[in-house]
Design an enzyme around this catalytic site. Structure first.
Site, PDB file in Angstrom:
ATOM      1  CE  LYS A 245       2.418 -16.051   5.239  1.00  0.00           C
ATOM      2  NZ  LYS A 245       2.465 -14.595   5.492  1.00  0.00           N
ATOM      3  CD  GLU A 331      -1.682   0.076   3.685  1.00  0.00           C
ATOM      4  OE1 GLU A 331      -1.104  -0.951   3.292  1.00  0.00           O
ATOM      5  OE2 GLU A 331      -2.919   0.119   3.937  1.00  0.00           O
ATOM      6  NE  ARG A 359      -5.277  -0.188   0.336  1.00  0.00           N
ATOM      7  CZ  ARG A 359      -5.568  -1.386   0.840  1.00  0.00           C
ATOM      8  NH1 ARG A 359      -4.621  -2.178   1.269  1.00  0.00           N
ATOM      9  NH2 ARG A 359      -6.814  -1.786   0.930  1.00  0.00           N
TER      10      ARG A 359
END
Length: 616
Positions: A245, A331, A359
């Site tokens: 990344k 979540e 969510r």
């Protein structure tokens, strides 16, 4: 002419040699650093997938072959290779390119995939549809980051992909060891073992999936070879691609300035943000205050779903590393686990973006609220966030969550109120509490002229014409509305209820003395705070008319927060114009209702004190 300038679509890639593709990768990195440094956006994730995206578009034939990105913040290179490089001058600005895949932009974008862990379910559905229709001449490819693989929905999809009949489906696992933060949990450890070449069957093979890798994600030829092999298989296959990344840019590679994921406009040489700071953010105030509370309350722990830095929990993690729990992009688990923490005698503070709390609604409703667990939710990025587009606006939380019995919701207007309300929330042990605040700076504190029964009076001028109920960070706009209407001879009272749910009964007494009530909120008008107050006033037999100002019931295009709010009619001038028309119109109430009890007289006295600058 650079190679990048010759790429108007993915077909061009199949005309280039491997050496030319490597040159193109360097040009794309330079392009990304230049453009995203100017506009802001998800620079790190896209620098990491340059070669991978080139390989994907050179092996597969989009849009006939369907490519899905999970999450979509890693799709900038995909946009460049599908002919949209010219749009990067207005990346994430009104009328410009979205920061995520956008079907309205290009036939190469299937879905606006910006919430993690969904691509495998989309891909499973697409592959099943092809099998049902007898379509065999196109591929389905899902690129999923290792962070997104910590989400439960991804594993639900894998279970069905592996357990169903064989269907061609390529799952490209982009393994860079990070989502927003380093990927956590047993799956991250397993990927580490695969990267190290430890012997034994891998998890994917044990599930019945073909597995290829690990492959060096920055070697175009190696990735191409693996993708061609995967394409020719008859069943689902995982291609494990290892990437870095932020590759190719010193400030994102070392992440020393917290630039590994998303950035604000910055100087590409120094990595420092450009422009002046406008004061502390709501996020930073929360980060400071939760540490202060944790110092006094050993029972307080914090929970995050892969958002340690973005939600402001890094200071607490540094101070109390054993009292911050990162569950990954999960979540639902975070909320029910918090219910278990509360059941065990701990007070959890769950920090999450407002857009992501959707969510975990079922868990908040049935696992926390039903059992009256003392869990505090802190929703960052509430209301209009703007540049991240429709999926990231936190404009539904107060509509969705006001239906939850026993949940207390607060919307602080400034940094001081955030500190006060957070303290009150964590101190409430009779059920769940929630604090919501927007992205960006707190601005200057808006002082209280007087406080009555928990309601802050911020302004009082002229006759009791309009009662302006301000919700959260739009208090400044409410005060500007009061100034504008007073210039037209309309008196106004501005109040901040602080706790918007449940509705403070004193609002009924205040509303009864005014000719009009308006509510201003950075949330959907549908089932929002204004709607709830209107219902409360009806139930209280208050006849004063009410007008709700908020976000219309539609998905909002990306753009600056100010532009998006303006497009919703949420400006002081627009609201003030409506108020003056209502007050001056033929149907306006000529007289206010008579007071019904002594409490109402006390409210009137308090408002008069406030108008003279007196406070309690």
């Amino acid at each position: 002419m650079s190679l990048l300038e010759t790429v108007q679509g993915p077909d061009r890639l199949r005309e280039l040699t491997t050496a030319e593709l490597e040159v193109l990768a360097g040009e794309i990195r330079a392009f990304l650093i230049d453009r995203v440094s100017a506009s802001g956006g998800h620079l790190g994730p896209n620098l990491g997938v340059v070669e991978l995206t080139i390989a994907l578009h050179s092996v597969f034939h989009s849009p006939e072959d369907r490519l899905l990105w999970d999450t979509g913040h890693q799709s900038y290179v995909h946009k460049i290779l599908t002919g949209r490089a010219g749009g990067f001058d207005r990346l994430r600005k009104g009328g410009g390119l979205s920061g995520y895949p956008n079907p309205a932009e290009s036939e190469h974008d299937l879905v606006e995939n910006s919430h993690a862990s969904t691509a495998l379910s989309y891909a499973d559905g697409l592959a099943r549809a092809d099998a049902h229709l007898g379509t065999t001449d196109r591929a389905v490819v899902a690129v999923i980051g290792d962070g997104a693989m910590t989400g439960g929905m991804a594993w639900e999809a894998l279970n069905n992909i592996a357990g169903g009949p064989d269907r061609p489906l390529v799952i490209v696992l982009n393994d860079n060891g990070r989502s927003y933060a380093p990927t956590v949990g047993g799956f991250a450890d397993h990927l580490g073992d695969l990267r190290k070449g430890k012997p034994g069957p891998g998890l994917f093979e044990q599930l019945g999936l073909a597995y290829l890798g690990p492959v060096d994600g920055h070697d175009v030829a190696a990735v191409q070879d693996a993708l061609r092999t995967a394409r020719d298989l008859d069943g689902p296959v995982v291609v494990h691609v290892v990437t870095e990344k932020g590759r190719g840019f010193v400030h994102t590679e070392n992440n020393a300035l917290d630039l590994g994921h998303a950035i604000k406009p910055m100087d590409p040489v120094t990595g420092l943000p450009v422009g002046r700071s406008s004061g502390p953010s709501f996020t930073s105030v929360f980060g400071r205050e939760i540490v202060r509370i944790a110092e006094k309350r050993p029972d307080v722990v914090a929970v995050t779903a892969a958002m340690l830095e973005p939600t402001g929990l890094l200071p607490m993690q540094q101070r109390y590393p054993d009292r911050v729990i990162d569950v990954g992009i999960a979540e639902q688990h975070a909320v029910t686990m918090a219910a278990g923490l509360s059941l065990g005698g701990v007070h959890p503070v769950v920090a999450i973006y407002a857009t992501f709390v959707n969510r975990a609604f079922d868990q908040l409703l049935m696992d926390v609220a039903l059992h009256r667990r003392a869990v505090t939710f802190v929703l960052d990025r509430s209301g209009v966030t703007g540049d991240d587009g429709p999926s990231h606006n936190g404009m539904w939380d107060m509509s969705v969550l006001q239906v939850v019995p026993g949940l207390r919701i607060a919307a602080p207007r400034d940094g001081t109120r955030l500190a006060e309300l957070l303290e009150e929330a964590v101190g409430w042990e009779e059920g769940p509490t929630l604090i919501r605040f927007p992205k960006g700076p707190t601005g200057e504190d808006l002082p209280t002229k007087a406080t009555f029964a928990g309601i802050d009076v911020l302004h009082r001028a002229g006759p009791l014409d309009v009662l302006i109920v301000s919700v959260g960070a739009l208090a400044g706009m409410a005060l500007r509305v009061a100034e504008v209407v007073w210039a037209q001879g309309v008196g106004a009272t501005v109040v901040d209820p602080r706790w918007v749910t449940p509705v403070n009964p004193t609002l009924a007494d205040m509303a009864r003395r005014h000719r009009l009530v308006i509510t201003i909120e950075d949330n959907s008008r549908t089932c929002g705070v204004g709607s709830t107050i209107a219902q409360f006033l009806r139930d209280s037999e208050v006849r004063t008319p009410l007008r709700e100002f908020g976000i219309p019931r539609r998905f909002l295009d990306h753009g600056s927060r100010a532009d998006v709010l303006s497009g919703c009619g949420l400006t002081a001038q627009n609201i003030a114009r409506t108020v003056v028309e209502e007050i001056s119109g033929p149907e306006a109430h000529a007289e206010r209702e008579e007071p019904t009890d002594g409490l109402d007289d006390e409210v009137a006295r308090l408002l008069e004190q406030a108008s003279r600058g007196e406070t309690r």
